[in-house]
Design a protein around this motif. Structure first.
Motif, PDB file in Angstrom:
ATOM      1  N   ARG A  85       8.754  -8.134  -7.454  1.00  0.00           N
ATOM      2  CA  ARG A  85       7.770  -7.146  -7.022  1.00  0.00           C
ATOM      3  C   ARG A  85       6.634  -7.791  -6.221  1.00  0.00           C
ATOM      4  O   ARG A  85       6.102  -7.186  -5.282  1.00  0.00           O
ATOM      5  CB  ARG A  85       7.199  -6.422  -8.249  1.00  0.00           C
ATOM      6  N   ASP A  88       8.039  -8.218  -2.796  1.00  0.00           N
ATOM      7  CA  ASP A  88       8.362  -6.941  -2.151  1.00  0.00           C
ATOM      8  C   ASP A  88       7.866  -5.806  -3.042  1.00  0.00           C
ATOM      9  O   ASP A  88       8.538  -5.400  -3.978  1.00  0.00           O
ATOM     10  CB  ASP A  88       9.883  -6.833  -1.943  1.00  0.00           C
ATOM     11  N   PRO A  89       6.660  -5.295  -2.750  1.00  0.00           N
ATOM     12  CA  PRO A  89       6.028  -4.292  -3.625  1.00  0.00           C
ATOM     13  C   PRO A  89       6.840  -3.018  -3.804  1.00  0.00           C
ATOM     14  O   PRO A  89       6.560  -2.222  -4.705  1.00  0.00           O
ATOM     15  CB  PRO A  89       4.702  -3.993  -2.921  1.00  0.00           C
ATOM     16  N   THR A  90       7.848  -2.788  -2.939  1.00  0.00           N
ATOM     17  CA  THR A  90       8.651  -1.565  -3.114  1.00  0.00           C
ATOM     18  C   THR A  90       9.704  -1.735  -4.207  1.00  0.00           C
ATOM     19  O   THR A  90      10.341  -0.771  -4.618  1.00  0.00           O
ATOM     20  CB  THR A  90       9.368  -1.170  -1.801  1.00  0.00           C
ATOM     21  N   ARG A  91       9.894  -2.969  -4.651  1.00  0.00           N
ATOM     22  CA  ARG A  91      10.897  -3.184  -5.703  1.00  0.00           C
ATOM     23  C   ARG A  91      10.232  -3.028  -7.068  1.00  0.00           C
ATOM     24  O   ARG A  91       9.720  -3.969  -7.635  1.00  0.00           O
ATOM     25  CB  ARG A  91      11.544  -4.559  -5.539  1.00  0.00           C
ATOM     26  N   THR A  92      10.218  -1.817  -7.554  1.00  0.00           N
ATOM     27  CA  THR A  92       9.521  -1.492  -8.804  1.00  0.00           C
ATOM     28  C   THR A  92      10.485  -1.054  -9.895  1.00  0.00           C
ATOM     29  O   THR A  92      10.062  -0.696 -10.989  1.00  0.00           O
ATOM     30  CB  THR A  92       8.517  -0.340  -8.575  1.00  0.00           C
ATOM     31  N   ARG A  93      11.780  -1.079  -9.609  1.00  0.00           N
ATOM     32  CA  ARG A  93      12.721  -0.542 -10.600  1.00  0.00           C
ATOM     33  C   ARG A  93      13.395  -1.655 -11.390  1.00  0.00           C
ATOM     34  O   ARG A  93      13.628  -2.760 -10.894  1.00  0.00           O
ATOM     35  CB  ARG A  93      13.769   0.329  -9.903  1.00  0.00           C
ATOM     36  N   GLN A 118       9.612   1.180 -13.121  1.00  0.00           N
ATOM     37  CA  GLN A 118      10.439   2.363 -13.409  1.00  0.00           C
ATOM     38  C   GLN A 118      11.708   1.851 -14.054  1.00  0.00           C
ATOM     39  O   GLN A 118      12.538   1.222 -13.406  1.00  0.00           O
ATOM     40  CB  GLN A 118      10.738   3.119 -12.122  1.00  0.00           C
ATOM     41  N   ARG A 141      20.259   3.650  -4.991  1.00  0.00           N
ATOM     42  CA  ARG A 141      18.976   4.320  -4.736  1.00  0.00           C
ATOM     43  C   ARG A 141      17.910   3.352  -4.241  1.00  0.00           C
ATOM     44  O   ARG A 141      16.858   3.770  -3.754  1.00  0.00           O
ATOM     45  CB  ARG A 141      18.482   5.013  -6.012  1.00  0.00           C
ATOM     46  N   GLY A 142      18.166   2.047  -4.405  1.00  0.00           N
ATOM     47  CA  GLY A 142      17.267   1.037  -3.864  1.00  0.00           C
ATOM     48  C   GLY A 142      16.052   0.771  -4.735  1.00  0.00           C
ATOM     49  O   GLY A 142      15.859   1.415  -5.769  1.00  0.00           O
ATOM     50  N   GLY A 143      15.247  -0.211  -4.296  1.00  0.00           N
ATOM     51  CA  GLY A 143      14.002  -0.516  -4.981  1.00  0.00           C
ATOM     52  C   GLY A 143      14.136  -1.232  -6.297  1.00  0.00           C
ATOM     53  O   GLY A 143      13.189  -1.260  -7.089  1.00  0.00           O
TER      54      GLY A 143
END
Lengths: 390, 378
Positions: A85, A88-93, A118, A141-143
């Motif tokens: 994270r 890459d701040p979009t990787r929250t899962r 998440q 779904r990515g992330g």
């Protein structure tokens, strides 16, 4: 005369590991020191590191000493998530299986509660095996920052489809961690060929000293340290290394892995005999988890016995000299319902869970002792009026 | 014998279990987890519901070298003891949760499970003496250590159930002796403080607990003529005989203290008045459990509240159980819902639940069914 059928909780220390532990215990130097005493200690620690690396298909630099399985799991889950994270701040899962050990489940839930992760707990089938299709859909779904799926389940012994998990995650560039605490010594475990980013090992599950363990971390994988200090273990797990325990741990890992092929055959045969005879003598008992050997830990038998509670079975077995487990965790000594059985759709309301786990000291006499007393124990436990019925 | 020792985490149950081990019994320790949401640490003088108490119990078992298990009886406890506690207060009575716990949990659910598992007896750290007859009935006597005597709260379990109980502390002369014995045995609970408060009321604030569970229900505080003297937030937080916490702005005309005389749950009023209006000449009770045959007209002694003094009474069996005070003996502020226990010397004769009382002003109507604590005060 007691029969120990709870190797899944802790297996007896191997004589070779004990000897190594005791032999190294007089070492007084700090392995981080530059002087002679430090060098002597460091020599032992690095020999041990090479020994563990060789046994588990890792490079020495990929072995990080920890205090055991829980610490390794926490370091992996928290560290992989935060590092991913951070870059890459979009990787929250975070994706984990629904049957993970609490040492994975709880840090993952902590990240969800406190750091905005998440979390998705992936479903398993009736045998406790991960549904890879759902994993694939979730990855698409990515992330995703990280995936954690155990090598083998600690309650019902189900081996997870790690090959499929790793290749699916690799397509999305997502690191995978596996808790292999129950697997080492029972099935072949190899970091290099597994494709895993990280893998947790525990000392007292392989016949090493309690309070030892390691996280195998593939070279080049980004991981943030959880504790901070003097930079030992490449800053990933600072703190002076416990020299003698590490030496004992390495000997145990090497021996457990070396004996694994023949032990797997021997334990699977003993386990099959145990299951067959119990199912033949105890009415309304059934095997939980995969029924075919290759999809299950060789030393694991997990049974559901109708009309009684697992707690009562344990008390009566204990009184009869048999050490067993329900398989699920306790909270202040109070048995909690198993999240593993719940995820598998197994009813625990009207049945008691009984986990019997074999290991390197198990003999046919242990199985005989269990088979002798279990029918009487079950009959007695079924006679108990259940609390709450008042 | 195979003995199941209930270990609360306190010093009494630990020493009781130790004595059972010394007596040659095969002893297994069990801690009852009674709270759904146990606090991590013990607070105040509560005795058994925290994780710290469970740890103390486990440590005692380990020192004694006996197996130890924790049984989750929180559902039974909530459905019986806590539910009864709330319902009784809501109905204007004053429950004794320790009595209900012995009745529904310790010598019921716990004992049943122990017997079903093949144990012969349940051992606890209660202060009372038992004699086990050949007829499957126990005789219950007061403890030698009279300040700690718990026969009053144990009698509800009756002679058949108590036949399976074991109270090794019944004949110790003092609590200090129990503490000294614990210390000598290496039990670190030796110096643990006694528990007094209701175990499930976290901070000892019973009124706050009741308001939280039953909700606020404002009403009037009135005198015996019905004159409104003040207000309250819930009649259920008052107990007959209570003097403090009435919060009446003005004193009584004669300047004397006022006491709670009765609680009217339907009208939601609390009736207050002078101490002499609390005087009781007879007590009527139901749900009688007999330990021995007691004849109509028999003379014995009675206890009507925990730690209360014995009074001399004469037994009337016309309509349930009624006890009439002998001349010269006095009782004040007897609350419905509490236990009535009859004694012959130190031996328990019977236990019942108090339903109502008669004051000196009433006619000879001790058997009147209209006598509740509330109406009796009018």
């Amino acid at each position: 005369m007691t029969s120990y059928l709870d190797h899944g909780a802790a297996t007896p220390v191997r004589a070779s590991a004990l000897e190594a532990l005791v032999g190294a215990s007089a070492t007084s130097g700090n392995p981080a020191s530059v002087h002679g005493a430090g060098r002597a200690a460091r020599r032992l620690v690095e020999d041990a590191r090479e020994q563990v690396a060789a046994a588990l298909g890792a490079r020495p630099g990929e072995v990080v000493w920890t205090s055991g399985g829980t610490e390794s799991d926490n370091l992996a889950v928290l560290g992989l998530y935060r590092a991913a994270r951070r870059t890459d701040p979009t990787r929250t899962r975070l994706l984990i299986s629904a049957v993970e050990h609490h040492a994975v489940l709880e840090p993952a839930r902590w990240l969800a509660a406190h750091e905005g992760a998440q979390l998705t707990e992936l479903p398993v089938d009736g045998d406790g095996v991960l549904d890879v299709d759902v994993l694939n859909a979730q990855l698409a779904r990515g992330g995703v920052a990280a995936v954690s799926v155990m090598w083998a389940n600690n309650e019902v012994g189900a081996l997870q489809p790690l090959e499929a998990v790793v290749s699916a995650a690799a397509r999305h560039g997502v690191p995978v961690h596996a808790d292999a605490v129950q697997a080492v010594g029972q099935v072949p475990v190899d970091l290099a060929s597994s494709g895993l980013a990280a893998l947790s090992v525990s000392g007292h599950k392989v016949g090493g000293p309690q309070g030892t363990g390691a996280l195998l971390l593939r070279r080049g994988v980004a991981l943030d340290a959880v504790q901070h200090g003097g930079g030992q273990e490449r800053g990933l797990r600072p703190g002076s290394v416990a020299v003698a325990p590490v030496v004992g741990f390495a000997v145990a890992v090497a021996e457990a892995v070396g004996q694994q092929p023949e032990q797997a055959v021997r334990l699977a045969a003993l386990r099959d005999e145990l299951v067959t005879r119990v199912l033949a003598t105890v009415p309304a008992a059934r095997l939980t988890g995969p029924s075919d050997g290759p999809r299950r830990l060789p030393g694991n038998a997990h049974l559901m016995i109708d009309g009684c509670s697992g707690e009562d079975l344990l008390l009566l077995l204990d009184a009869a000299g048999i050490a067993a487990s329900t398989g699920s965790a306790c909270q202040a000594g109070v048995a909690r319902t198993s999240h593993v059985l719940a995820a598998m759709g197994v009813d625990e309301e009207h049945s008691g869970a009984l986990r019997l786990t074999l290991g390197h000291t198990s003999t046919r006499a242990d199985v005989e002792a269990l088979v002798d007393v279990l029918p009487g124990v079950v009959a007695r436990a079924r006679n108990v009026r259940q609390a709450g019925a008042a | 014998m195979r003995v199941l020792a209930a270990l609360s985490g306190g010093v009494d149950s630990a020493v009781a279990a130790a004595r059972a081990v010394d007596a040659g019994h095969e002893v297994v320790g069990v801690h009852m987890a009674l709270s759904r949401t146990p606090a991590a640490e013990r607070t105040g003088s509560r005795g058994c519901c925290s994780i710290e108490d469970a740890s103390d119990a486990r440590r005692a078992a380990d020192v004694l070298g006996i197996p130890f298990y924790v049984w989750d009886l929180s559902q039974t406890f909530e459905q019986t003891v806590v539910a009864d506690f709330l319902a009784e207060y809501a109905a204007g009575r004053t429950p004794n949760p320790c009595v209900r716990c012995n009745e529904h949990v310790k010598f019921a659910t716990l004992l049943d499970r122990a017997l079903d598992l093949g144990f012969d007896a349940v051992c606890t750290g209660h202060y009372a003496r038992l004699e086990h007859g050949d007829d499957g009935r126990a005789t219950l006597r007061r403890a030698v250590c009279s300040p700690k005597d718990q026969s009053y709260v144990l009698a509800v379990s009756g002679p058949q159930r108590l036949a399976h109980a074991m109270f090794p502390l019944g004949d110790v002369p003092t609590k200090d002796e129990v503490r000294a014995e614990a210390a000598a045995r290496g039990l670190r609970v030796a110096a643990k403080p006694d528990s007094y408060d209701i175990c499930f009321v976290a901070d000892g604030d019973t009124g706050g607990f009741l308001r939280g569970r039953l909700g606020s229900r404002p009403g009037d505080v009135v005198d015996r003529d019905g004159t409104v003297l003040g207000s309250h937030e819930g009649a259920y937080t008052f107990t007959v005989g209570q003097r403090r916490g009435l919060h009446l702005g003005r004193p009584a005309p004669d300047g004397r203290p006022r006491y709670v005389l009765g609680i009217e749950p339907v009208a939601n009023t609390v009736v207050v008045g002078p101490i002499e209006a609390l005087a009781v000449t007879a007590v009527r009770a139901g749900d009688v459990i007999w330990f021995d045959d007691v004849a109509d007209g028999a003379r014995c002694t009675a206890q009507v509240r925990a730690h209360g003094r014995d009074v001399r009474v004469r037994v009337r069996l016309a309509d349930g159980l009624t006890v009439v005070l002998e001349d010269g003996d006095q009782l004040h502020g007897v609350a419905a819902g509490q236990s009535l226990v009859l004694y012959d010397g130190d031996r328990v004769l019977a236990q019942a639940t108090i339903e109502g009382t008669t004051g000196p002003g009433a006619a000879s109507g001790v058997a009147s069914s209209a006598l509740t604590a509330g109406t009796a005060a009018r």
